[in-house]
Write an enzyme that holds these catalytic residues in place. Sequence first.
Site, PDB file in Angstrom:
ATOM      1  N   ARG A   1       0.842  -1.203   0.000  1.00  0.00           N
ATOM      2  CA  ARG A   1       0.000   0.000   0.000  1.00  0.00           C
ATOM      3  C   ARG A   1       0.869   1.241   0.000  1.00  0.00           C
ATOM      4  NH1 ARG A   1      -1.746   3.773   3.311  1.00  0.00           N
ATOM      5  NH2 ARG A   1      -0.657   2.841   5.101  1.00  0.00           N
ATOM      6  N   GLN A   2       0.414   2.267  -0.747  1.00  0.00           N
ATOM      7  CA  GLN A   2       0.956   3.616  -0.684  1.00  0.00           C
ATOM      8  C   GLN A   2      -0.209   4.552  -0.386  1.00  0.00           C
ATOM      9  OE1 GLN A   2       3.979   4.257  -0.369  1.00  0.00           O
ATOM     10  NE2 GLN A   2       5.259   3.877  -2.165  1.00  0.00           N
ATOM     11  N   SER A   3       0.039   5.637   0.379  1.00  0.00           N
ATOM     12  CA  SER A   3      -1.061   6.461   0.880  1.00  0.00           C
ATOM     13  C   SER A   3      -1.716   7.323  -0.181  1.00  0.00           C
ATOM     14  CB  SER A   3      -0.566   7.362   2.024  1.00  0.00           C
ATOM     15  OG  SER A   3      -0.116   6.564   3.101  1.00  0.00           O
ATOM     16  N   SER A   4      -1.000   7.686  -1.232  1.00  0.00           N
ATOM     17  CA  SER A   4      -1.558   8.587  -2.234  1.00  0.00           C
ATOM     18  C   SER A   4      -0.947   8.278  -3.584  1.00  0.00           C
ATOM     19  CB  SER A   4      -1.311  10.054  -1.865  1.00  0.00           C
ATOM     20  OG  SER A   4       0.070  10.326  -1.855  1.00  0.00           O
TER      21      SER A   4
ATOM     22  N   GLN B   1       2.615   9.701  -3.824  1.00  0.00           N
ATOM     23  CA  GLN B   1       3.651   8.820  -3.290  1.00  0.00           C
ATOM     24  C   GLN B   1       3.925   7.660  -4.237  1.00  0.00           C
ATOM     25  OE1 GLN B   1       2.673   7.528   0.645  1.00  0.00           O
ATOM     26  NE2 GLN B   1       2.608   9.598   1.500  1.00  0.00           N
TER      27      GLN B   1
END
Length: 736
Positions: free
Chosen positions: A21-24, A27
């Site tokens: 997972r990456q937050s945005s 990113q």
Amino acid sequence: MTEPGKVTAAHLRRAAVVYIRQSSTGQLERNTESTERQYALGERAVALGWPRAAVRCIDADLGVSGAGAARRAGFTDLMSQVALGQVGLILALEVSRLARNNAEWYRMLDLAGLTDTLIGDADGLYHPGLFNDRLVLGLKGTMSEAELHVLRARLNGGMRNKAARGELRRKLPAGLVWGPSPGEILLDPDEAVSGAISTVFERFAVCGSVHGVWLWLLEHNLKIPIAWPGWDTVRWRVPTYTTVHHVLTNPVYAGVYCYGKTRCERYLDEASGQLRTRRVALPQDQWQVYLRDHHAGYLDYATFQANLERIAANSRPVANAPGTGAVREGSALLQGLATCGICGRKLYIFYQGTPVLAPTYHCQIGRFTKGRLPRHMNIAARLVDPPVVEAFLTALAPSALRACLAAADRIEAGHELALAQWHREVERTAYTALKAERRYRAVDPENRLVARSLEADWETALAAAEVARHELERREHTRPRALSADERAAVLALGDDLSKVWDAPTTTHRDRKELLRTLLEEVNITVDRPTGQIRLVLRWKGGKINELTIGLPRRKPSKYQSDPATLDLLRQLATDHTDKEIAAAFNERGMRTSTGRHFTETRVNHLRHRWRIPHRPSLPEPAPGIGPFSLSRAARELHVSPATMHHWLHNGFIPGTRAAPDAPWQVMLTADIRARLVDRAPRGWVPLTEACNGLGVDRDTIMSRINDGSLQAVYVRHRPGHGLHIQLTVTAKERS
């Protein structure tokens, strides 16, 4: 316990899941190294003993925050596999990748502990079913949530501190750009953009309403620039009402730097049951930063506040609220100015009549009377508008000359404003076409894939420039000619007699209302019908008050006159009977209205109100079992038909009263009268026919003797023996 010691054969029989997972999306684009490290965790699962085919990657949540507000499809899939006992190991770069809030984190720990699932990160492997491992995982989850809070607080604090100085750079609306110095905001150097924004404010000073500015822009086929977050350049769009409203109500155009106009809040979606976030607009007094005179604007702050007050006043007026509402097209000249002289509320307007709709002012606030809400006032506009207009023209006479000059200049200024904007539009489209031409000529002609696209853009820009040029030529050709010296003198001569200008066919109702509002603040109307007068209180801007009194028109005598005998009978019956009973009595006597119609309850009611005949007071409830009762009610009380009751009243078997001949009956049912109705005749009492034969008289004689009391009679309600029974006491004289 070492990592290989925690991994058992039961774990290896299940899958190993790598959660990525990456937050945005930002990113995901910039932090590519972090994404590659997460994908590389699959090799660690293989090193721990899992077959490569048993290692799965869940990357559906790339670009999705783990704070808990957003719905994560990948995390939901992972939780369902863990709950079904299909996962032996969960791998993540750090625990913050799995969850940034304790609610989701501890829910996952509980499921993993129940299903004997291991959790691994860069520091090692953990078994949520073991106390020490669960303690470490709990601390890591708490620190992950706290880290997010600290980062967000630090970022927001820095933004608020910078915004408090007016230096935080956010997306500016069209017409304003950031300067090189910290917090410096300048007018857009593009004259087409700045000219369009200036045109909106200048036209509002003339029209006085957002709707009027919008219609003027559409009428002159003018576009408006729009700058949205994420757009690199300003884009031109056909104006909408919302766009014009945003321009006129945005304080940034008045030199105000503002921040914190919205608030982010969480809510539960009723449709999906998910926790979501949304932005909520805040009132101005709750904005975090509001710096006046921060930069040069398109208008000063005082004018901006006056514009806001005028826009607010243009909304539909409500009771006891300031403002007169926007000028409408109707013929009621006091729209928004007229108030009730009793309650002080704004008067409503409705139009009625054919073929020409005549306006009427009315106030609907009053006391409820028998389920109805009578109006405080209801007066035709044709009675109150002319005196107000006459007073207005009289007050305007000293300023008539200046008013005519301003009207002439206003007409010319409106056309010049639109023409100037079209000059800027021609320059803008010409520059766009020139830039498209340079781009086309700079490309290699043999590269047709690019050349064709640039050639199409050039042709589109040339077509837009040609359209703008033709539109400018057309508007210059239809440009209104400036008034000559003789024509200006003729216009000024009209100032000596404003009534001609007021009554001119070219002067619209909107123009007249606008003129009235330049001087008048309120017109208070009181109608006194008993004295036949209308009292007008004119409150002028500046505080001066004038009072006018005009007479109500008298009614013309009607050709239909009510019969005096009908009115006399109505006065007699109205004290004791309802309108419905009176109508029945009139119809029974064959009486008709003045127009030859049968009487109804409504017509009797109108007749009483026309001649001001008071209605009967509300009578107390009839005494139980005694009355007085109407004929039908008395029949129900005695369990007989109304026809029988009517026959008894006419024959006198049961006494009744009438207020007038043919008026409805009023019956008192005393104990003696009720005793006359029995279920079985007493012994020795004979039917009416036998009594007539025994006494040798007819029925009328028998009934008259019953009425005077010389004979006693009862009425048997049931068979056998149904009907009247008489007690016979035959003397020797009667036998002979």
